[in-house]
Design a protein around this motif. Sequence first.
Motif, mmCIF file in Angstrom:
data_model
loop_
_atom_site.group_PDB
_atom_site.id
_atom_site.type_symbol
_atom_site.label_atom_id
_atom_site.label_comp_id
_atom_site.label_asym_id
_atom_site.label_seq_id
_atom_site.Cartn_x
_atom_site.Cartn_y
_atom_site.Cartn_z
ATOM 1 N N LEU A 59 0.771 -1.169 0.290
ATOM 2 C CA LEU A 59 0.128 -0.062 -0.006
ATOM 3 C C LEU A 59 1.011 1.350 -0.091
ATOM 4 N N PHE A 60 2.012 1.079 0.442
ATOM 5 C CA PHE A 60 3.148 2.159 0.616
ATOM 6 C C PHE A 60 4.227 2.164 -0.335
ATOM 7 N N SER A 61 3.963 1.155 -1.339
ATOM 8 C CA SER A 61 5.210 0.803 -2.120
ATOM 9 C C SER A 61 4.852 1.769 -3.436
ATOM 10 N N LEU A 62 5.949 2.567 -3.852
ATOM 11 C CA LEU A 62 5.789 3.528 -5.072
ATOM 12 C C LEU A 62 5.881 2.699 -6.168
ATOM 13 N N GLU A 63 6.502 1.539 -6.340
ATOM 14 C CA GLU A 63 6.601 0.572 -7.448
ATOM 15 C C GLU A 63 5.220 0.201 -7.811
ATOM 16 N N VAL A 64 4.395 -0.385 -6.880
ATOM 17 C CA VAL A 64 3.188 -0.763 -7.027
ATOM 18 C C VAL A 64 2.064 0.247 -7.619
ATOM 19 N N TRP A 65 2.132 1.477 -7.023
ATOM 20 C CA TRP A 65 1.416 2.618 -7.498
ATOM 21 C C TRP A 65 1.818 3.000 -8.919
ATOM 22 N N ARG A 66 3.110 2.912 -9.187
ATOM 23 C CA ARG A 66 3.568 3.113 -10.624
ATOM 24 C C ARG A 66 3.046 2.358 -11.604
ATOM 25 N N SER A 68 0.203 0.556 -10.985
ATOM 26 C CA SER A 68 -0.722 0.718 -11.236
ATOM 27 C C SER A 68 -1.269 1.547 -12.257
ATOM 28 N N LEU A 69 -0.590 2.566 -12.523
ATOM 29 C CA LEU A 69 -0.827 3.776 -13.397
ATOM 30 C C LEU A 69 -1.020 2.941 -14.836
ATOM 31 N N ALA A 70 -0.367 1.965 -15.218
ATOM 32 C CA ALA A 70 -0.426 1.114 -16.383
ATOM 33 C C ALA A 70 -1.965 0.561 -16.605
ATOM 34 N N GLU A 71 -2.439 0.118 -15.153
ATOM 35 C CA GLU A 71 -3.777 -0.333 -15.198
ATOM 36 C C GLU A 71 -4.814 0.661 -15.486
ATOM 37 N N LEU A 72 -4.497 1.986 -14.906
ATOM 38 C CA LEU A 72 -5.295 3.105 -15.391
ATOM 39 C C LEU A 72 -5.483 3.460 -16.732
ATOM 40 N N VAL A 73 -4.149 3.742 -17.303
ATOM 41 C CA VAL A 73 -4.414 3.856 -18.679
ATOM 42 C C VAL A 73 -4.671 2.799 -19.576
ATOM 43 N N GLY A 74 -4.367 1.544 -19.397
ATOM 44 C CA GLY A 74 -4.901 0.486 -20.016
ATOM 45 C C GLY A 74 -6.390 0.335 -20.079
ATOM 46 N N THR A 75 -7.096 0.433 -18.722
ATOM 47 C CA THR A 75 -8.233 0.524 -18.653
ATOM 48 C C THR A 75 -9.108 1.293 -19.449
ATOM 49 N N ALA A 76 -8.734 2.703 -19.228
ATOM 50 C CA ALA A 76 -9.174 3.853 -19.958
ATOM 51 C C ALA A 76 -9.090 3.680 -21.583
ATOM 52 N N ILE A 77 -8.045 3.248 -21.990
ATOM 53 C CA ILE A 77 -8.127 3.014 -23.595
ATOM 54 C C ILE A 77 -8.897 1.798 -23.854
ATOM 55 N N LEU A 78 -9.274 0.835 -23.025
ATOM 56 C CA LEU A 78 -9.911 -0.251 -23.026
ATOM 57 C C LEU A 78 -11.558 0.016 -23.236
ATOM 58 N N VAL A 79 -11.932 0.790 -22.419
ATOM 59 C CA VAL A 79 -13.291 1.502 -22.413
ATOM 60 C C VAL A 79 -13.740 2.183 -23.277
ATOM 61 N N PHE A 80 -12.596 3.036 -23.634
ATOM 62 C CA PHE A 80 -13.103 4.197 -25.127
ATOM 63 C C PHE A 80 -12.913 2.943 -26.211
ATOM 64 N N ALA A 81 -12.215 2.147 -26.606
ATOM 65 C CA ALA A 81 -12.074 1.297 -27.687
ATOM 66 C C ALA A 81 -13.298 0.438 -27.653
ATOM 67 N N LEU A 82 -13.756 -0.185 -26.509
ATOM 68 C CA LEU A 82 -14.915 -1.353 -26.509
ATOM 69 C C LEU A 82 -16.064 -0.655 -26.777
ATOM 70 N N ASP A 83 -16.239 0.457 -25.926
ATOM 71 C CA ASP A 83 -17.717 1.242 -26.388
ATOM 72 C C ASP A 83 -17.787 2.006 -27.874
ATOM 73 N N THR A 84 -16.786 2.259 -28.371
ATOM 74 C CA THR A 84 -16.668 2.927 -29.630
ATOM 75 C C THR A 84 -17.057 1.659 -30.644
ATOM 76 N N ILE A 85 -16.343 0.393 -30.332
ATOM 77 C CA ILE A 85 -16.708 -0.788 -31.118
ATOM 78 C C ILE A 85 -18.137 -1.094 -30.881
ATOM 79 N N VAL A 86 -18.897 -1.063 -29.719
ATOM 80 C CA VAL A 86 -20.074 -1.733 -29.538
ATOM 81 C C VAL A 86 -21.024 -0.556 -30.613
#
Length: 325
Positions: A59-66, A68-86
């Motif tokens: 919870l206090f690891s900078l590496e884990v939070w960094r 998680s940024l890939a999870e944030l960006v990846g999910t944002a692109i996923l949602v934008f792409a999937l909803d556009t495809i629908v």
Amino acid sequence: MAGNVAVMGGDANFHSGSGGRVLPFSAERPHQSRNNAEEERKKHSNPTTFCQLLGLDELFSLEVWRASLAELVGTAILVFALDTIVISSYETITSAPNLIMSILIAIIVAILLIATNPVSGGHINPVITLSAALVGIISLSRAAIYILAQCVGAILGALALKAVVNSTIEETFSLGGCTLTVIAPGPNGPSVVGIGTGQGLWLEILCTFVFLWASIWIAFDHRQAQALGKVVVLSIVGIVVGLLVFISTTVTAAKGYAGVGMNPARCLGAALVRGGHLWYGHWVFWVGPTIACVAFYLYTKIIPRQHYHAEGYKHDFFNVVKSLF
């Protein structure tokens, strides 16, 4: 609809996103070897604490939070792409829009999994994160951070889509979000079309379980992941997602039903941004996948040990529970 899970094996720690490095052996004096052996015995003689099993230090690891940024960006692109495809699939003049949609979803999911996997393990889906935490690949603390990042990313992806589509498209296709029903015009006035919450719940449970059983377990399994390779495994995940979307939209054949979600974060993003009827039955897209994750975890505990090739996961949920007693 889905994200990915960590591919086991190789010289990198794909599931944690931290990377792995093999240090060369160094020459040691005899007394140093004895001291090291003594320290190792002491380490193994002390049981793992509850805090260590939960991974609270992460919870206090900078590496884990960094990561998680890939999870944030990846999910944002996923949602934008999937909803556009629908939206674009049903706007296309074709007799089988759900087939086109499923193929495109399979492709985009596989691409995003391959892109995010080296950084965070490439979950981009609370379903994958929760199942990985239950099995013990990641700690519950890391799972909480990842799911938070995924939900924020889904909201950003929905906001990005809202910014580029007109109000008519947004209203007609519910911003590409997860729906059980919609209000459609009819000869006798507007009417509600779609499926019931019970049917939607069963579809979420069954399809999410099949998704985990038929593709994610391949990534969890050391033997299969190493034999097939990362790209093949992640491609299989994408194909399974596409097939399940096609099956769910075909078996119901109900207008107003957007197909199985299998990704609560994606459903949450559109619901928060668009609101309205997207909140009707929204709980189905959380409860169904959660039940499927628990069922999948129980499956991994029941199958014969000789067929279980994911040993050594110290964060296994049963281990966490046993540490309380």
